[in-house]
Structure formats: structure tokens, C-alpha cells
Design a protein around this motif. Sequence first.
Motif, mmCIF file in Angstrom:
data_model
loop_
_atom_site.group_PDB
_atom_site.id
_atom_site.type_symbol
_atom_site.label_atom_id
_atom_site.label_comp_id
_atom_site.label_asym_id
_atom_site.label_seq_id
_atom_site.Cartn_x
_atom_site.Cartn_y
_atom_site.Cartn_z
ATOM 1 N N SER A 195 0.771 -1.164 0.072
ATOM 2 C CA SER A 195 0.032 0.163 0.084
ATOM 3 C C SER A 195 0.826 1.109 0.127
ATOM 4 N N THR A 199 1.084 4.300 -3.168
ATOM 5 C CA THR A 199 0.808 5.411 -3.139
ATOM 6 C C THR A 199 1.985 6.222 -3.011
ATOM 7 N N ARG A 375 -6.118 6.178 -2.725
ATOM 8 C CA ARG A 375 -5.895 5.007 -2.211
ATOM 9 C C ARG A 375 -6.006 3.998 -3.016
#
Length: 424
Positions: A195, A199, A375
Motif C-alpha cells: 500500500s 501510493t 487509495r
Amino acid sequence: MPYVDLFTGDDSASLWYSTNAPDGMVSGFDSSRPTIIMLHPFALDSTWVVNYLDDPRIGLKYNIIAFDSRFSGKSQTKLSGKIDYWVQAADLAYACQILHLPPAHFCAEETESICVALRFSVLFPEMCLSLALITVPPPNEPHFNVTTAEEILRMWGFAESLEDYEHAISEMLSITVGQVLPLSISSFHHFQIVSFWQTTYPPFRRTRFMGLYNLLIHRTPLSPGMLARITQPVLLIHGEKNENRPLKHAEDLKEMLTNAQGVRLAVVRGCAGYLSLLPTSCSILVQFYTKFLGGLSPARSELRSPSIAIPDRMAVALRELAELSGREDIASRSARSCMSFSLVPVEVERKQMDILRSFHHGEREGLSPLDALGRPLRRYTDRYTDHWFSIDVGSDSIAFGVSTHIRVMAAFFTSTQVQRAPAL
């Protein structure tokens, strides 16, 4: 804002930093406590030192400051083929002097941070009280890793679909973090890292990731003469089962630090790399580290302006680097620019710049793995095993990535009673 700005004619960089002081600034440091400068693991940033800060054995007893390196986190830098780990060591030296930091203990984890910390201690010994080096890398990146990383980065940066991008991520995990825990436990751990990558280094920002890897694959080892300049106490911490960075490299470095004021090697049993990311291994790491720091002379943290003008101190470091590298021209370079500390050969500088330009071209049109709110579009753990058929231990057949496929099959055979054939 907590930035240190480094601007000269040939360079432009802003280094983000964070601290454990109540106001988040170095002005909030407790002068009665020693200061630790933490350098984050490769391909992550200063937010990943949270396990240290949450541990009262270190977070409540030391002033802590963590910097994002040039291509990491919130830091920004002008693209250049000159950047190497010597430049980044000069970055830290400038930052320490600009912020009026006291001499500090350095805690560095994984390849990038360790290479920078070693170079810093060589050129700026009075600013460094001790070194804690976690997961020591080989002097050069192995050829296999270089070839594999280049292929993965191309797939990563120029992915045409989310499936291609996630496949590149699964392979990147295998050559960086590796398999640190059984799959059922490490899934969430890997999801957090992925994650962050999605990002921070998505394909439409691929040049930053390539900048990191330029530094990694083109690094050169420190000479015996350079290592002999390191006189601080040193603690080496290494995972016993690290396949990507074998324990032998920590043992070799211990033998080469001939003039250090004691070198201790602490082995974390049953663990691999990126030791600070998991609370369990980080707790063991902090135990080793606090015991090491407890045996050193007490230190305070008064913030004072440098006793010598910053350009003058940097000029001294340039002369020392010229002597150590055998390149007399370095001594005459501008002491106001961190780029003056670069030891990158001209041909490598051109190669690195060509790669950065190729990644930068059309970057904004790259694939986005993010939704409108920035996201990840989907959980990586739901998809990262989509490439190779395998048998999961104790369940139905599912699909796994290449590296995971091999590891799970190994786990299957080691956890299952297999009848051995008689020896011939």
C-alpha cells in the motif's frame, strides 16, 4: 514545515524530517537525553520507524530524529546522475549543522541507510557518537539482483494493467523484504508495504523509484582505508535467516572495522530482513540496541550553532574525500554543494541520467493503481497470488506468484511427513 532545504547552482533538494519531540521540531528536544538519528530502510521512509518510537525503552529515553532520503517519503530532489551515497552523507551533514544538532548516535537499517551512515562516519566523525547497522548488505549488489531488479522496474514503471503491476510488486517483495513470516501471518505485513509503494511510487511517479535503484545497483564498496577511518563504537544486528542479505556480510564487516572502539555482532535468531517492521523482531532489536547504548558514555543534546562555518567544515570533508579516493580534483570543488561529494564516474553518471530521463518521459500518463481519493484500488493480498498454480498447505489448490510458489512448496514438503526412499 520540517524541511531542510539544500539549494546551489547544480543541486536542489528538500529533506523532510520528523522527531519524537512534543512539537515535532528539534527545538523540543530534551537536552538531558542523547539524540539518535534514524535512517529508514530501503524503499520506505521515516514513517516506518514507528515501532522504535512506540517502544518506551527507546522512545521515552532518547531524542529521535528521522530523515527521508532524497527519493523517499516527502523529500524532493532535482534529478541527477551524480547522486550517490557520498552525496547523501553530505546531505545529512548539512542537515545536522543547519538544525544545530548535537553529536548523535546513528541507527541505520538496510542497504541505503547503512551505506550513507558509514560514509558519514568517515567524513564527519565528530558528529557521530556510534553506529548501529541493521542488516548489513554486500559491498556490491549481486549481478543476479541487478538484472532481476532492472526487469522488475521496467515492468513496474511501464505496467499496462493492474495485474502486471501487482506481479511486479510480488517479485519486488521477494528480492527486498522477502518472506519474513509464514504466509498466514505476513499477509497483512506485506499489504502495508505494498500500500505504501502504491501510493508513494506508482507508475505515474516511477522516476523516484528508479532513482533509489540507481543508487543501489551502482554503489561501490568502501576501501580498507575508508573503513579504517571509522573509530566509533559499532553494533551490527542481522537476521539469522536472511537469504537476500546473508549473515556472512555482517561477519565480514566486523572483521574490516579494525579501528572501531569495539564492534559487536548481534544475531536475531529465526528472523530475516527488515527487522524493525515487525513488532516482534523490532522488540528484540531494541533490546540489543538499548543494551549497546547503555554501555556508552552519557551524552547530552544541547542545540548549538556549529563551531566552524558550514562551508569551511564541508571543505575539510572534501579534502579528506579527495585523499581517500585518490582524486585530487575533488578538493577544489565547491563546498557549498552536496553534489561536490559525488564519486560517480562520468560514464556511470551519463548512464544513470539516461535511465532517469527514460523513466521520466511520459511519466504522468503511467498507470494509476489508486482511486480518486489516492487509495489503492484493491487490496493487494486479495490478488498477489494470481500467477502460478500451487497447492496451499492444508487447503484447496490456489494460485501463487513465482517466489511465493517456491516458498509454499518448500513449506509443504518440510511440514508434511514424507516417506524417504532407501539410500542407494
